[in-house]
Design an enzyme around this catalytic site. Structure first.
Site, PDB file in Angstrom:
ATOM      1  N   GLY A  64       2.493   2.480  10.957  1.00 19.71           N
ATOM      2  CA  GLY A  64       3.587   3.821  10.400  1.00 19.71           C
ATOM      3  C   GLY A  64       4.117   4.357  11.737  1.00 19.71           C
ATOM      4  O   GLY A  64       4.900   5.396  11.884  1.00 19.71           O
ATOM      5  N   ASN A  99       0.959  -1.239  -0.011  1.00 17.60           N
ATOM      6  CA  ASN A  99       0.000  -0.073  -0.161  1.00 17.60           C
ATOM      7  C   ASN A  99       0.973   1.317   0.121  1.00 17.60           C
ATOM      8  O   ASN A  99       1.311   1.707   0.848  1.00 17.60           O
ATOM      9  CB  ASN A  99      -0.911  -0.077   1.230  1.00 17.60           C
ATOM     10  N   TRP A 100       0.960   1.920  -1.309  1.00 18.13           N
ATOM     11  CA  TRP A 100       2.078   3.031  -1.292  1.00 18.13           C
ATOM     12  C   TRP A 100       1.370   4.439  -0.734  1.00 18.13           C
ATOM     13  O   TRP A 100       2.028   5.284  -0.655  1.00 18.13           O
ATOM     14  CB  TRP A 100       1.975   3.188  -2.689  1.00 18.13           C
ATOM     15  N   LYS A 101       0.333   4.252  -0.241  1.00 14.36           N
ATOM     16  CA  LYS A 101      -0.643   5.367   0.066  1.00 14.36           C
ATOM     17  C   LYS A 101      -0.298   6.515  -0.553  1.00 14.36           C
ATOM     18  O   LYS A 101      -0.137   6.386  -1.999  1.00 14.36           O
ATOM     19  CB  LYS A 101      -0.207   5.804   1.718  1.00 14.36           C
ATOM     20  N   HIS A 122      -9.607   1.126   4.960  1.00 15.86           N
ATOM     21  CA  HIS A 122      -8.363   1.398   5.628  1.00 15.86           C
ATOM     22  C   HIS A 122      -8.556   2.639   6.851  1.00 15.86           C
ATOM     23  O   HIS A 122      -9.266   3.436   6.761  1.00 15.86           O
ATOM     24  CB  HIS A 122      -7.229   2.027   4.668  1.00 15.86           C
ATOM     25  N   GLU A 171      -5.170  -4.525  10.902  1.00 20.22           N
ATOM     26  CA  GLU A 171      -4.163  -3.587  10.805  1.00 20.22           C
ATOM     27  C   GLU A 171      -4.621  -2.806  12.354  1.00 20.22           C
ATOM     28  O   GLU A 171      -5.303  -1.877  12.465  1.00 20.22           O
ATOM     29  CB  GLU A 171      -4.127  -2.676   9.966  1.00 20.22           C
ATOM     30  N   GLY A 175       2.939  -1.057   4.541  1.00 20.83           N
ATOM     31  CA  GLY A 175       2.896   0.193   3.995  1.00 20.83           C
ATOM     32  C   GLY A 175       4.191   0.925   3.556  1.00 20.83           C
ATOM     33  O   GLY A 175       4.893   0.879   2.636  1.00 20.83           O
ATOM     34  N   GLY A 176       4.896   1.747   4.495  1.00 23.45           N
ATOM     35  CA  GLY A 176       6.161   2.302   4.531  1.00 23.45           C
ATOM     36  C   GLY A 176       7.185   1.270   3.627  1.00 23.45           C
ATOM     37  O   GLY A 176       8.194   1.839   2.798  1.00 23.45           O
ATOM     38  N   GLU A 231      -6.937   4.935   7.879  1.00 21.27           N
ATOM     39  CA  GLU A 231      -6.653   6.277   7.477  1.00 21.27           C
ATOM     40  C   GLU A 231      -7.928   6.973   6.701  1.00 21.27           C
ATOM     41  O   GLU A 231      -8.241   8.154   6.849  1.00 21.27           O
ATOM     42  CB  GLU A 231      -5.416   6.468   6.535  1.00 21.27           C
ATOM     43  N   SER A 277       3.384  -1.611  10.684  1.00 25.87           N
ATOM     44  CA  SER A 277       5.046  -1.702  10.633  1.00 25.87           C
ATOM     45  C   SER A 277       5.619  -2.955  10.227  1.00 25.87           C
ATOM     46  O   SER A 277       6.802  -3.360  10.766  1.00 25.87           O
ATOM     47  CB  SER A 277       5.374  -1.232  11.911  1.00 25.87           C
TER      48      SER A 277
HETATM   49  P1  PGA Z   1       2.871   0.678   7.737  1.00 28.09           P
HETATM   50  O1  PGA Z   1       1.172   0.769   6.974  1.00 28.09           O
HETATM   51  O2  PGA Z   1       3.390  -0.646   7.071  1.00 28.09           O
HETATM   52  O3  PGA Z   1       3.544   2.064   6.972  1.00 28.09           O
HETATM   53  O4  PGA Z   1       2.536   0.703   8.956  1.00 28.09           O
HETATM   54  C1  PGA Z   1       0.484  -0.385   6.834  1.00 28.09           C
HETATM   55  C2  PGA Z   1      -0.922   0.160   5.973  1.00 28.09           C
HETATM   56  O5  PGA Z   1      -1.278   0.974   6.665  1.00 28.09           O
HETATM   57  O6  PGA Z   1      -1.440  -0.693   5.222  1.00 28.09           O
END
Ligand code: PGA
Length: 254
Positions: free
Chosen positions: A170, A9-11, A94, A164, A231-232, A96, A210
């Site tokens: 993050g 997930n590149w956000k 998600h 999650e 994500g990251g 977010e 994470s």
């Molecule tokens: P993260 O994000 O790996 O940067 O913690 C995961 C996500 O929100 O899907």
């Protein structure tokens, strides 16, 4: 046997040229690891270019969100039919989206239904806040998010769930493999209550929050955990490839 999935997930990261460079950097290694379902979820504006680059490979494409209406006066939104000939997957609910953009359980439910209507596979995200976690409300919150998101949805094996915990996203503070596995078992038994035991065993449930090349082994070694939403670390070609590589080798040995 559930095929493991690693989804990136590149956000809201990468411009078009950066997205193209990232796909090119990771594709040769990802192509070799086809015992794992590999899904890239770049920003909307890079979906078409990514689709072109992965053509002929078994790497799959996912969107990060969509609206549930199929067309109309919804300025700035992207509809299911716009995505359906581009993507296989769509991330829905998600945290977010829920926290920053006011997505409710009802909206997530409408989005799940719309995804199925247009042949998209949802990666449905659920997870508790730090306050909920600290007051032992994880199970209640996560079960209620699952029930709401799947209300009126018929049993299908085309669902992916990502557990999650919000406090792990993050933050560099991942859950432990055991914690994640316990909540994922709860998610599977909630789905079993809705759909029956056998359909619940077919659903792939991922951990997210994470995840890196340094901790993926702890999650993927748990039989209940079918992969990760990353994500990251999905923005670093080497790290993402390492996550997929470790998943392939641990799951094939189990
Ligand atoms: P993260 O994000 O790996 O940067 O913690 C995961 C996500 O929100 O899907």
């Amino acid at each position: 046997m559930r095929k493991p999935i690693i989804a990136g997930n590149w956000k809201m990261n990468t411009r078009l040229d950066e997205a193209v460079a990232l796909v090119k950097a990771m594709l040769p290694e990802l192509n070799r690891l086809d015992t794992v379902e590999r899904v890239l979820c770049p920003p909307f504006i890079s979906l078409t270019a990514t689709k072109e680059l992965i053509k002929g490979s078994s790497v799959k494409l996912g969107a990060q969100n969509m609206y549930f209406k199929d067309k109309g006066a919804y300025t700035g939104e992207i509809s299911p039919p716009m995505l359906s000939d581009l993507c296989d997957f769509v991330i829905l609910g998600h945290s977010e989206r829920r926290q920053l953009f006011g997505e409710t359980d009802d909206m997530v439910n409408s989005k799940v239904k719309a995804a199925y209507e247009f042949g998209l596979k949802p990666i449905l995200c659920v997870g508790e806040s730090l306050a909920d976690n600290e007051t032992n409300r994880t199970e209640a919150i996560v079960a209620s998010q699952i029930r709401a998101a799947l209300s009126g949805v018929a049993a299908t094996d085309q669902l992916v769930v990502a557990y999650e915990p919000i406090w792990a996203i993050g933050t560099g503070k991942a859950a432990t493999g055991k914690q994640a596995s316990a909540t994922i078992s709860l998610i599977r038994s909630t789905i079993a209550q809705l759909w029956g035991e056998s359909p619940s065993q077919a659903i792939r449930i991922l951990y997210g929050g994470s995840v890196t090349g340094d901790n993926i082994a702890e999650f993927i070694s748990e039989p209940e955990i079918d992969g990760a939403l990353v994500g990251g670390a999905s923005l670093k070609a080497d790290d993402f490839a390492s996550i997929v590589r470790q998943t392939a080798s641990i799951k094939s040995a189990s």
